[in-house]
Enzyme design. Structure first.
Site, PDB file in Angstrom:
ATOM      1  N   HIS A 231      27.389  37.491  46.910  1.00 40.55           N
ATOM      2  CA  HIS A 231      26.486  38.103  45.910  1.00 40.55           C
ATOM      3  C   HIS A 231      25.054  37.021  45.760  1.00 40.55           C
ATOM      4  O   HIS A 231      25.139  36.080  46.315  1.00 40.55           O
ATOM      5  CB  HIS A 231      27.096  38.078  44.589  1.00 40.55           C
ATOM      6  CG  HIS A 231      28.042  39.197  44.492  1.00 40.55           C
ATOM      7  ND1 HIS A 231      27.743  40.315  44.670  1.00 40.55           N
ATOM      8  CD2 HIS A 231      29.100  39.062  43.753  1.00 40.55           C
ATOM      9  CE1 HIS A 231      28.994  40.980  44.524  1.00 40.55           C
ATOM     10  NE2 HIS A 231      29.811  40.419  43.810  1.00 40.55           N
ATOM     11  N   CYS A 274      22.207  40.284  47.371  1.00 45.25           N
ATOM     12  CA  CYS A 274      20.887  40.766  46.579  1.00 45.25           C
ATOM     13  C   CYS A 274      20.114  39.607  46.137  1.00 45.25           C
ATOM     14  O   CYS A 274      20.509  38.378  45.941  1.00 45.25           O
ATOM     15  CB  CYS A 274      21.705  41.373  45.381  1.00 45.25           C
ATOM     16  SG  CYS A 274      22.713  42.836  45.531  1.00 45.25           S
TER      17      CYS A 274
END
Length: 388
Positions: A231, A274
């Site tokens: 992430h 991301c």
């Protein structure tokens, strides 16, 4: 296992699969010059044989040509897009065989005494002569302490391991690392770490059978690849504890120093994370046309390439079963471009174009993704597959 032995042990399954369209595999073998034009004409003109007979004749001819031709044929079966679409069963047949040849223990370029071909194609390219070429480190964060799971990331890790082992790298993986563990592991790999230092990171090594326990300490070669799958948010990737590690800190850990084993050598970072919480929208094109030194020192920041899955502020798309748009495109384009001896920057620009062309969501242009390349490479970087 030698390529000839791989073909022999899987011959029945390969023959049954290729019979689905024997003309395609014959034409592909001709295009790649695995057979001569005379052999192609003779094979094409055999009338008395059925489909299986034609394929048997072709494969037998390939096997009789020796190890190098067998290896080139196996690489063709595993990397050609038309073949993959026409014979999807090949992926399962050859999956366990993606490491076509065993890799010797890591050695620096000055130790290249085993008569391996020197891979400096011309002036202006990085010399990649060590065997293996270098290390590929994958940091794969799957299970987060808040209960989140990054489904599909193991598919990305496996795809990266397959393609970079094919490109002569020794592939290592650290899985489910906190921010502090990532930080320490990177410092460890930036120096010439020893085996005991790596034990706390539970480092695994890629072999023909998958990721297994590390058997010996890694040594740097002539290039370094670092893949971070996690992430992230703007300018950072997250450890499994949710704490951020700046991407800039990841790269600066490997900056040139007089002591670093990677000084003046190319260092490539692939970041699948991301970079924000926004969905990247698209724009429909209406009325527009889319166009398909002699110095004795170098800057500390030289010889880096960072390719991020997305520009800042936006999500990076990941399929729960097929892996991420970005990593899968990187692996597929490397398989094609490296066989053509293309520079890495050229290949990665093609990744940008491919990912930018993908559509997510129910409506056209609703969900898009734009990878970003930043680099300070001073020379061309050409990675070549194992053809021995």
């Amino acid at each position: 296992m030698a390529a000839n032995d791989i073909l022999r042990s899987n011959k029945t399954s390969i023959l049954e699969t290729l019979c689905a369209d024997y003309r395609l595999i014959l034409n592909k073998a001709d295009q790649k010059k695995l057979i001569t034009r005379r052999e192609y004409t003779n094979l094409k003109s055999i009338n008395k044989l059925d489909e299986e007979g034609h394929v048997v004749e072709l494969v037998d001819k390939i096997m009789n040509k020796g190890e190098e031709t067998c290896l080139a044929f196996l690489n063709l079966l595993q990397t050609d897009e038309d073949i993959q679409k026409t014979y999807p069963e090949l992926k399962n047949i050859l999956k366990k065989e993606h490491c076509l040849l065993p890799y010797p223990v890591q050695a620096c370029s000055v130790d290249n005494t085993d008569n391996q071909p020197q891979r400096r194609k011309e002036d202006g390219q990085y010399e990649l002569n060590s065997q293996p070429t270098g290390l590929c480190l994958i940091i794969n964060n799957v299970h987060f302490r808040d209960g989140g799971v990054r489904h599909g990331t193991d598919k990305d890790a496996e795809s990266l391991a397959e393609v970079f082992s094919w490109l002569r790298f020794r592939v290592l993986m650290c899985k489910d690392q906190t921010k502090n563990q990532m930080e320490r592991a990177l410092v460890c790999f930036a120096s010439q770490c020893n085996f005991s230092q790596l034990q706390e990171f539970n480092v695994k090594e890629w072999t023909c059978s998958g990721f297994t326990d590390l058997q010996e300490a890694p040594r740097h070669g002539d290039a370094f690849i670092c893949c971070v799958l996690s992430h992230g948010n703007k300018g950072v990737v997250l450890g499994i504890d949710g704490q951020p590690l700046p991407i800039k800190q990841i790269t600066t850990t490997f900056m040139a120093t007089p002591q670093s084993p990677l000084t003046a050598k190319p260092k490539v970072f692939l970041i699948q994370a991301c970079q924000g919480r926004q969905i990247h929208p698209g724009v429909l094109l209406k009325g527009l046309q889319a166009d398909d030194s002699h110095s004795t020192s170098i800057p500390q920041e030289a010889d880096f390439l960072v390719h991020s899955a997305t520009v800042e502020d936006y999500y990076a798309i990941r399929n729960k079963t097929e892996g991420s748009w970005f990593i899968q495109s990187v692996c597929n384009q490397l398989k094609v471009g490296c066989l053509r001896n293309e520079e890495l920057e050229v290949i990665l620009r093609r990744v940008n174009n491919e990912v930018a062309g993908k559509e997510g969501g129910a409506m056209p242009s609703a969900v898009k993704q734009m990878p970003e390349i930043r680099h300070t490479l001073r020379k061309g970087l050409v990675l070549t597959p194992n053809r021995n």
